[in-house]
Every structure is written in structure tokens, then in C-alpha cells.
Design an enzyme around this catalytic site. Structure first.
Site, short mmCIF file in Angstrom:
data_model
loop_
_atom_site.label_atom_id
_atom_site.label_comp_id
_atom_site.label_asym_id
_atom_site.label_seq_id
_atom_site.Cartn_x
_atom_site.Cartn_y
_atom_site.Cartn_z
N ARG A 52 0.89 -1.60 0.05
CA ARG A 52 -0.26 -0.31 -0.06
C ARG A 52 1.20 1.72 0.10
O ARG A 52 0.42 2.12 -0.65
CB ARG A 52 -0.89 0.47 1.12
CG ARG A 52 -1.72 -0.53 0.78
CD ARG A 52 -2.14 -1.15 2.88
NE ARG A 52 -1.54 -2.43 2.42
CZ ARG A 52 -1.72 -3.64 2.45
NH1 ARG A 52 -2.48 -4.19 1.77
NH2 ARG A 52 -0.75 -4.68 2.99
N THR A 53 1.95 1.67 1.02
CA THR A 53 2.57 2.51 0.96
C THR A 53 3.45 2.99 -0.55
O THR A 53 3.05 4.56 -0.64
CB THR A 53 3.71 2.55 2.46
OG1 THR A 53 2.88 2.56 3.08
CG2 THR A 53 3.75 4.04 2.64
N ARG A 101 11.42 3.68 3.93
CA ARG A 101 10.96 2.51 4.86
C ARG A 101 12.25 1.78 4.76
O ARG A 101 13.01 1.60 3.93
CB ARG A 101 9.55 1.89 4.38
CG ARG A 101 9.62 0.77 5.19
CD ARG A 101 8.35 0.08 5.45
NE ARG A 101 6.92 0.67 4.80
CZ ARG A 101 5.91 -0.10 5.11
NH1 ARG A 101 5.67 -1.29 4.57
NH2 ARG A 101 4.57 0.72 5.01
N HIS A 129 4.80 5.64 11.83
CA HIS A 129 4.35 5.57 10.42
C HIS A 129 3.41 6.84 10.32
O HIS A 129 2.20 6.49 10.38
CB HIS A 129 3.72 4.60 10.23
CG HIS A 129 3.51 3.71 8.80
ND1 HIS A 129 3.83 4.76 8.13
CD2 HIS A 129 3.26 2.74 8.63
CE1 HIS A 129 3.11 3.95 6.02
NE2 HIS A 129 2.54 2.36 6.69
N1 CP Z 1 -0.14 0.08 5.41
C1 CP Z 1 0.49 0.08 5.31
O1 CP Z 1 1.96 0.34 5.51
O2 CP Z 1 0.54 -1.13 4.27
P1 CP Z 1 2.02 -1.76 3.69
O3 CP Z 1 2.91 -2.46 4.61
O4 CP Z 1 1.42 -2.25 2.26
O5 CP Z 1 2.65 -0.76 2.64
#
Ligand code: CP
Length: 308
Positions: A52-53, A101, A129
Site C-alpha cells: 500500500r505505502t 521505509r 508511520h
Molecule cells: N499499511 C501499510 O503500511 O501497508 P504496507 O506495508 O503494504 O505498505
């Protein structure tokens, strides 16, 4: 402007970003085209897995007419032993802004200190986050019309969960009452609880999820994160400990929002997906408009009052 923790934003700045994100919704869903970031380059630096991010930052940049460089430890010179400091020197020259990240807590601040371009923390180990928090606040506002004075339950891995660390700080600044639900081994770190309470936040802690479902505005589920446990046996003791299904919500308030940063494993049964309580997929989509707003703000690009 860097965004490393929610302390980098005042309440007014957070509210202003949510308003910008609301205006950008037609651009986020592709029904309007607004190349505000044409000629700009985003460095998308992911040293830990993400769906997602990473993808919502990429979508946000592309829908605003910008370009994206993707870097991960797989397929880059990180595998040859290049340090984060040296990698950041390259990105400083190649990109106008970067998202990072990293599995190590504090890595986003380290990266920000190493370069001139703005750095956005997309998750640093068990730390913070903040861009997730912005989309969480945006989603809560969609559901309840306000982010002020809500009763929010945070469930699961509160010890290592960076999403709940950032979100609990932000919510406390908007007058929320917080209930932390976890097994003993995954309780919210004491220093965070102490900090919240010293700022006047009403905090309760329990291990019993079902007992608090009926008196909440938002239930924020999180995954027990296997990858954060130093000892697999400790993970096995608590894996799958919190699971809710549609029957559990039979007596819940009709406007109770069930949220989750995703990915889910077994925390939310698919029987909830088709109910009005399910907000987690909309929440994931909301990463696009909120990250658009953040990219524009960090690059000093104003957003028009009216977009159509
Ligand atoms: N919510 C979130 O950080 O999802 P991802 O780890 O898929 O980026």
C-alpha cells in the site's frame, strides 16, 4: 519539509492536509487530471516489504504528473554493501523528494539528516508511520465527520506496531479516549502510555476485545507482526489471538468503523467486508489523496481551491 513523526505537524497543519486531500479526491480516483508535480521526481526507497505505502505514493506522484524512482534492497547496490548514508547521497542528486521505509527504528531521521531534499518516513521498524496516520485521520473524518473527541480502540501488536504508535499520539492531540487491547507481551510501550497520559489523554488497557466493541467509535485492528519477534516461540503464543467476525458486531453501534492498516492475516473475518463497518479498503485507497497532499506541501506546490 521532512515528515518523520507526527510531532513534525501541528494540529492545524494536519487538518489543512486533510482538507487538501479532500479537494484532491477527483485527481486521486482519476476523474480529474492535475499535473501539479510535472517535472518533479520522487525517490521511493523501500528496504522493507510494502504494498500500500509504496504503490499509493507511486500512484499519487504519477496522477499529479510526476515521475518515480523505485529502489529496494533487492536489485540495488545495497546488496553489495552500500551504506544508507551513501545511498542517500545518490538520491539527493536524483530526486526532488524521497519516501523511505526501513526495518531500523530511527533510519528515516538518519536519512533526513544526510540529505537536502525532503524525506517522508514510510515506516521505520517499530518506530513511526506518520503518513499512515494522515490517511487514518482522513478515513476517520470520512466516517464520523470529525477527528475530535472520539473513542478509539487500538488492537493487536501495540508493542512493535508503528501505525498505532503514530496514530495514538495524533488522536490524543485531538481529544480522543484511547483503549489499548493486546496480550501482555504486546502491550503499548510504557513510555508512550506515560507520554499520552501526561498530555491529558484518557487511556485504558485491557486484553478483552469483545468487552469494548459496543462503546467505541473506531476499532483499529492490527496484525501480530511475526517479522518483529526475536523469538518464533513467543510469536506462536499470540498468533491469531484477536479475530472479529460479523456476529461479534451484532450489538455494535451502527456507525462503528472497523479499520486496519493492512495486510490482515486473520484479524478481520471476510464476513465483515460487506458490512457498513468495513472501512479498511477505503482506508487503503485514502493513501492516494493524503499522500498527494503531503507531496505537494513538502514540495511547496499549492493546491487549487477548486478542482474539476
Ligand atoms: N499499511 C501499510 O503500511 O501497508 P504496507 O506495508 O503494504 O505498505
Amino acid at each position: 519539509m521532512d515528515l518523520i513523526t507526527m510531532d513534525d505537524l501541528t494540529n492545524d497543519e494536519s487538518i489543512s492536509l486533510l482538507e487538501d486531500a479532500r479537494r484532491l479526491m477527483p485527481v486521486a480516483d482519476g476523474s480529474a487530471y492535475l499535473p501539479l508535480l510535472e517535472g518533479k521526481v520522487l525517490g521511493n526507497l523501500f528496504f522493507e516489504n510494502s504494498t500500500r505505502t509504496r504503490l499509493s505514493f507511486e500512484t499519487a506522484m504519477k496522477r499529479l504528473g510526476g515521475e518515480v524512482l523505485n529502489l529496494s534492497d533487492v536489485g540495488s547496490s545495497v546488496k553489495k554493501g552500500e551504506t544508507l548514508y551513501d545511498t542517500m547521497q545518490m538520491i539527493d542528486g536524483y530526486a526532488d523528494i524521497a519516501v523511505i521505509r526501513h526495518p531500523r527504528q530511527g533510519a528515516a531521521q538518519y536519512a533526513a539528516d544526510a540529505v537536502e531534499i525532503p524525506i517522508l518516513n514510510a515506516g521505520d521498524g517499530a518506530g513511526n508511520h506518520p503518513t499512515q496516520t494522515l490517511l487514518d485521520l482522513f478515513t476517520i473524518k470520512q466516517g464520523h465527520g470529525t477527528i475530535q473527541d472520539l473513542r478509539v480502540v487500538l488492537v493487536g501488536d501495540l508493542r512493535y506496531g508503528r501505525t498505532v504508535h503514530s496514530l495514538s499520539h495524533a488522536l490524543s492531540r485531538f481529544g480522543a479516549s484511547l483503549t489499548f487491547v493486546s496480550p501482555e507481551s504486546l502491550m503499548m510501550p510504557e513510555e508512550i502510555v506515560r507520554d499520552l497520559k501526561s498530555n491529558g489523554c484518557d487511556v485504558a488497557e485491557t486484553s478483552d476485545l469483545l468487552s469494548v466493541l459496543g462503546s467505541s467509535d473506531v476499532v483499529y485492528m492490527t496484525r501480530i507482526q511475526r517479522e518483529r519477534f526475536p523469538d518464533e516461540a513467543e510469536y506462536e503464543k499470540v498468533a491469531g489471538i484477536y479475530t472479529i467476525n460479523s456476529d461479534d458486531l451484532a450489538n455494535a453501534p451502527s456507525n462503528l468503523m472497523i479499520m486496519h492498516p493492512l495486510p490482515r492475516v486473520s484479524e478481520i473475518h471476510p464476513s465483515i467486508d460487506s458490512t457498513s463497518h468495513a472501512w479498511y479498503f477505503r482506508q487503503a485507497f485514502n493513501g492516494v489523496p493524503t499522500r498527494m497532499a503531503l507531496l505537494c506541501r513538502s514540495l511547496g506546490v499549492p493546491i487549487p481551491e477548486v478542482i474539476n
